[in-house]
Enzyme design. Structure first.
Site, PDB file in Angstrom:
ATOM      1  N   ASN A   1       5.101  -1.167  12.351  1.00  0.00           N
ATOM      2  CA  ASN A   1       4.074  -1.634  11.415  1.00  0.00           C
ATOM      3  C   ASN A   1       4.664  -1.719  10.013  1.00  0.00           C
ATOM      4  O   ASN A   1       5.053  -0.700   9.436  1.00  0.00           O
ATOM      5  CB  ASN A   1       2.868  -0.678  11.431  1.00  0.00           C
TER       6      ASN A   1
ATOM      7  N   SER B   1     -10.218   2.810  14.014  1.00  0.00           N
ATOM      8  CA  SER B   1      -9.466   1.714  13.379  1.00  0.00           C
ATOM      9  C   SER B   1      -9.356   0.519  14.321  1.00  0.00           C
ATOM     10  O   SER B   1      -9.456  -0.636  13.879  1.00  0.00           O
ATOM     11  CB  SER B   1      -8.084   2.189  12.931  1.00  0.00           C
TER      12      SER B   1
ATOM     13  N   SER C   1      -7.193  -2.134   6.715  1.00  0.00           N
ATOM     14  CA  SER C   1      -8.158  -1.055   6.916  1.00  0.00           C
ATOM     15  C   SER C   1      -8.950  -0.795   5.644  1.00  0.00           C
ATOM     16  O   SER C   1      -8.471  -1.028   4.532  1.00  0.00           O
ATOM     17  CB  SER C   1      -7.436   0.220   7.320  1.00  0.00           C
TER      18      SER C   1
ATOM     19  N   HIS D   1      -2.596  -9.691  12.478  1.00  0.00           N
ATOM     20  CA  HIS D   1      -1.961  -8.488  11.925  1.00  0.00           C
ATOM     21  C   HIS D   1      -1.540  -7.594  13.100  1.00  0.00           C
ATOM     22  O   HIS D   1      -2.318  -7.393  14.036  1.00  0.00           O
ATOM     23  CB  HIS D   1      -2.937  -7.752  10.997  1.00  0.00           C
TER      24      HIS D   1
ATOM     25  N   LYS E   1      -4.902  -7.624  22.180  1.00  0.00           N
ATOM     26  CA  LYS E   1      -6.287  -7.110  22.276  1.00  0.00           C
ATOM     27  C   LYS E   1      -7.223  -7.957  21.417  1.00  0.00           C
ATOM     28  O   LYS E   1      -8.347  -8.267  21.812  1.00  0.00           O
ATOM     29  CB  LYS E   1      -6.359  -5.682  21.695  1.00  0.00           C
TER      30      LYS E   1
ATOM     31  N   THR F   1       3.733   4.226  15.657  1.00  0.00           N
ATOM     32  CA  THR F   1       3.443   2.903  15.085  1.00  0.00           C
ATOM     33  C   THR F   1       3.975   2.781  13.657  1.00  0.00           C
ATOM     34  O   THR F   1       3.544   1.913  12.914  1.00  0.00           O
ATOM     35  CB  THR F   1       1.925   2.596  15.116  1.00  0.00           C
TER      36      THR F   1
ATOM     37  N   GLU G   1       0.854  -1.189   0.000  1.00  0.00           N
ATOM     38  CA  GLU G   1       0.000   0.000   0.000  1.00  0.00           C
ATOM     39  C   GLU G   1       0.888   1.237   0.000  1.00  0.00           C
ATOM     40  O   GLU G   1       0.397   2.339   0.217  1.00  0.00           O
ATOM     41  CB  GLU G   1      -0.958  -0.013   1.182  1.00  0.00           C
TER      42      GLU G   1
ATOM     43  N   CYS H   1      -3.405  -3.399   4.666  1.00  0.00           N
ATOM     44  CA  CYS H   1      -2.538  -4.450   5.221  1.00  0.00           C
ATOM     45  C   CYS H   1      -2.998  -5.857   4.858  1.00  0.00           C
ATOM     46  O   CYS H   1      -2.343  -6.837   5.217  1.00  0.00           O
ATOM     47  CB  CYS H   1      -2.476  -4.328   6.739  1.00  0.00           C
TER      48      CYS H   1
HETATM   49  P1  HMG Z   1      -2.749   7.215  21.324  1.00  0.00           P
HETATM   50  O1  HMG Z   1      -3.794   8.235  21.466  1.00  0.00           O
HETATM   51  O2  HMG Z   1      -1.365   7.653  21.109  1.00  0.00           O
HETATM   52  O3  HMG Z   1      -2.615   6.284  22.596  1.00  0.00           O
HETATM   53  O4  HMG Z   1      -3.236   6.261  20.148  1.00  0.00           O
HETATM   54  P2  HMG Z   1      -3.661   5.905  23.752  1.00  0.00           P
HETATM   55  O5  HMG Z   1      -3.847   7.054  24.656  1.00  0.00           O
HETATM   56  O6  HMG Z   1      -4.864   5.239  23.155  1.00  0.00           O
HETATM   57  O7  HMG Z   1      -2.750   4.818  24.495  1.00  0.00           O
HETATM   58  C1  HMG Z   1      -2.394   3.648  23.860  1.00  0.00           C
HETATM   59  C2  HMG Z   1      -2.347   2.559  24.950  1.00  0.00           C
HETATM   60  O8  HMG Z   1      -1.245   2.847  25.822  1.00  0.00           O
HETATM   61  C3  HMG Z   1      -3.590   2.515  25.830  1.00  0.00           C
HETATM   62  O9  HMG Z   1      -3.816   1.171  26.135  1.00  0.00           O
HETATM   63  C4  HMG Z   1      -3.157   3.278  27.081  1.00  0.00           C
HETATM   64  O10 HMG Z   1      -3.871   2.899  28.232  1.00  0.00           O
HETATM   65  C5  HMG Z   1      -1.708   2.839  27.177  1.00  0.00           C
HETATM   66  P3  HMG Z   1      -5.292   0.522  25.922  1.00  0.00           P
HETATM   67  O11 HMG Z   1      -6.210   1.300  26.774  1.00  0.00           O
HETATM   68  O12 HMG Z   1      -5.621   0.698  24.466  1.00  0.00           O
HETATM   69  O13 HMG Z   1      -5.131  -0.891  26.298  1.00  0.00           O
HETATM   70  N1  HMG Z   1      -0.870   3.765  27.932  1.00  0.00           N
HETATM   71  C6  HMG Z   1       0.058   3.350  28.830  1.00  0.00           C
HETATM   72  N2  HMG Z   1       0.388   2.130  29.242  1.00  0.00           N
HETATM   73  C7  HMG Z   1       1.388   2.046  30.182  1.00  0.00           C
HETATM   74  N3  HMG Z   1       1.992   3.131  30.709  1.00  0.00           N
HETATM   75  C8  HMG Z   1       1.663   4.379  30.326  1.00  0.00           C
HETATM   76  C9  HMG Z   1       0.645   4.522  29.343  1.00  0.00           C
HETATM   77  N4  HMG Z   1       0.079   5.597  28.731  1.00  0.00           N
HETATM   78  C10 HMG Z   1      -0.847   5.110  27.867  1.00  0.00           C
HETATM   79  N5  HMG Z   1       2.293   5.431  30.847  1.00  0.00           N
HETATM   80  C11 HMG Z   1      -3.272   4.518  18.530  1.00  0.00           C
HETATM   81  C12 HMG Z   1      -2.932   4.880  19.976  1.00  0.00           C
HETATM   82  C13 HMG Z   1      -3.011   3.044  18.340  1.00  0.00           C
HETATM   83  C14 HMG Z   1      -4.748   4.803  18.277  1.00  0.00           C
HETATM   84  C15 HMG Z   1      -2.367   5.366  17.618  1.00  0.00           C
HETATM   85  O14 HMG Z   1      -1.035   4.964  17.772  1.00  0.00           O
HETATM   86  C16 HMG Z   1      -2.745   5.275  16.150  1.00  0.00           C
HETATM   87  O15 HMG Z   1      -3.598   6.009  15.655  1.00  0.00           O
HETATM   88  N6  HMG Z   1      -2.081   4.338  15.391  1.00  0.00           N
HETATM   89  C17 HMG Z   1      -2.343   4.138  13.970  1.00  0.00           C
HETATM   90  C18 HMG Z   1      -3.619   3.358  13.745  1.00  0.00           C
HETATM   91  C19 HMG Z   1      -3.514   1.906  14.141  1.00  0.00           C
HETATM   92  O16 HMG Z   1      -2.426   1.362  14.300  1.00  0.00           O
HETATM   93  N7  HMG Z   1      -4.682   1.238  14.267  1.00  0.00           N
HETATM   94  C20 HMG Z   1      -4.711  -0.170  14.588  1.00  0.00           C
HETATM   95  C21 HMG Z   1      -5.926  -0.889  14.017  1.00  0.00           C
HETATM   96  S1  HMG Z   1      -6.125  -0.575  12.257  1.00  0.00           S
HETATM   97  C22 HMG Z   1      -4.939  -1.565  11.497  1.00  0.00           C
HETATM   98  O17 HMG Z   1      -4.384  -2.431  12.107  1.00  0.00           O
HETATM   99  C23 HMG Z   1      -4.639  -1.299  10.062  1.00  0.00           C
HETATM  100  C24 HMG Z   1      -3.341  -0.561   9.783  1.00  0.00           C
HETATM  101  O18 HMG Z   1      -2.241  -1.430   9.977  1.00  0.00           O
HETATM  102  C25 HMG Z   1      -3.362   0.026   8.371  1.00  0.00           C
HETATM  103  C26 HMG Z   1      -3.644  -0.895   7.196  1.00  0.00           C
HETATM  104  O19 HMG Z   1      -4.466  -1.806   7.233  1.00  0.00           O
HETATM  105  O20 HMG Z   1      -3.058  -0.612   6.153  1.00  0.00           O
HETATM  106  C27 HMG Z   1      -3.162   0.632  10.725  1.00  0.00           C
END
Ligand code: HMG
Length: 403
Positions: free
Chosen positions: A281, A206, A313, A238, A247, A157, A84, A116
């Protein structure tokens, strides 16, 4: 439902990653983020960062060259390259890779895309082609560079890698089984319009879309006669970040009314995360780096079923199973995979930022690309709107591409 036809599957698996690596400690230092958020919250320790003269073509060729060296090129009649992060809207990256590897002209070479998920579509097409003609081999390559905006939630990521798989009969590693569980839903969780090089993402949407797709693909898999969950020795999900795999498995256990025991989840998923936790990733390659990690790390899996959940996605998901072949350990590339990860040169935050912000001229002039990578293939120049690739001197048997 499991077929009694010729067994077909993954005969060889090799991955390559980039010249550079950014440890998450450097990112945390810049953002003032607690490192536990990265190491524990998303399960990432480092991300691969491409050099200026690396892209999905050079990564793909680097991943596939050892496969061709081991098995020869003669029986490869199809090259399927899933990505992609394509470098051209018309010409397939598979054609460049076909040239760099010196593959026979009597072959088809095609690029596939669905975020992906693309490599899993390529794998299933390859399996079908080999069932049709067991004399041929299909080279499937997943290659991606994951890029989000600087200072965005997705930034932590990012990553990049390519995984190459040779698909053939009586495979040495994994026999791919029928059925597959399938799911497609039009979701705007992550996308990248043609005019952007960084993806757009709605992070929370996502994650929810991924979990819903896991459930739906699993349900379809079972409705088509698939195995029960407790039959699997391990689950490859993935991994946009490795915590996502944990998760996903917890979600599936909850939906099925099973005990979401953290130790059980760690046993089923943990061994699949070693490479992705330090590569980041790699989009469509990520699932197959998960498989490489499992085969390289886990206790003997001979004859054991492994579940695969591919999510892209947009969105498409597929659940399928594979059985690990007897003697598979004699065919692994564990030392080379560990070396691919260990050989990367660490960047500091400023060095990473400079690479992230770099753009190439679009004037069609003659622009040599500064040599940075020490890998076997590099992007040597942009000339007349063409990308010119070359192999390093120790790869004299392979050609340049794009001239
Ligand atoms: P964010 O806002 O940076 O982080 O976004 P957050 O506030 O949601 O925290 C992440 C986790 O860290 C949470 O855990 C927090 O509690 C924890 P959860 O509640 O989810 O279990 N946390 C801590 N843990 C320990 N000590 C601390 C601490 N602080 C926080 N001090 C997000 C995170 C993944 C949303 C962001 O990085 C993002 O937007 N990433 C890109 C999108 C993505 O990866 N989505 C995944 C699903 S979609 C997919 O897999 C397809 C993809 O690969 C694309 C494709 O298909 O081509 C993306």
């Amino acid at each position: 439902m499991r077929s009694s036809r010729t067994t077909v599957g993954i005969h060889d698996l090799s991955f390559a990653t980039t010249e550079f690596v950014l440890p998450h400690t450097a990112l945390a230092g810049h953002h003032g983020t607690e490192i536990a958020k990265y190491h524990v919250g998303i399960g990432q320790r480092a991300m691969s960062v491409p050099a200026l003269d690396e892209d999905i073509v050079t990564l793909a060729a680097a991943a596939a060259a050892p496969v061709v060296a081991r098995h020869g090129a003669e029986r490869i009649r199809t090259v399927l390259l899933a990505t992609e992060s394509s470098v051209d809207q018309a010409k397939s990256a598979a054609v460049y890779v076909h040239a760099l590897l010196g593959l026979p002209a009597a072959a088809r070479a095609v690029e596939l895309k669905q975020a992906c998920y693309g490599a899993t579509a390529a794998l299933q097409l390859a399996v079908a082609l080999v069932h049709r003609d067991p004399a041929q081999r299909v080279l499937v390559i997943a290659s991606d560079v994951s890029k989000y905006e600087l200072d965005s939630p997705g930034e932590a990521t990012q990553g990049a890698a390519a995984a190459a798989m040779l698909i053939g009969p009586d495979p040495a590693l994994v026999r791919v089984e029928e059925p597959s569980g399938l799911h497609t839903a039009d979701v705007m969780d992550f996308w990248r319009p043609n005019y952007r090089d960084a993806a757009l993402v709605d992070g929370p949407t996502s994650v929810t879309a991924y979990l819903r797709a896991v459930e739906a693909a699993w349900t379809d898999y079972r409705e088509h006669g698939g195995r029960k969950l407790d039959e699997f020795a391990a689950l490859c999900y993935h991994q946009p970040f490795t915590r996502m795999a944990f998760k996903a498995h917890r979600h599936l256990l909850n939906v099925l009314g099973h005990d979401p025991d953290p130790d059980g989840i760690a046993r089923a998923v943990g061994p699949t995360t070693a490479y992705n936790s330090v590569v980041g990733n790699s989009y469509t390659a990520s699932l197959y780096l998960g498989l490489a990690s499992l085969l390289d790390q886990a206790d003997d899996l001979t004859g054991r079923p492994v579940g695969f959940l591919s999510y892209g996605s947009g969105s498409v998901a597929e659940f399928f199973a594979g059985t690990v072949a007897p003697g598979y350990r004699d065919h692994l590339r564990t030392a080379a995979h560990r070396e691919a990860v260990a050989r990367r040169q660490p960047l500091d935050y400023a060095g990473y930022r400079a690479l992230h912000e770099q753009t190439f001229p679009v004037d069609g002039g003659d622009h040599p690309v500064p040599p940075q990578t020490t890998g076997p293939f590099r992007l040597a120049a942009l000339r007349g709107h063409k990308r010119i690739y070359e192999a390093r001197s120790e790869q004299r048997s392979v050609r340049t591409a794009g001239q």
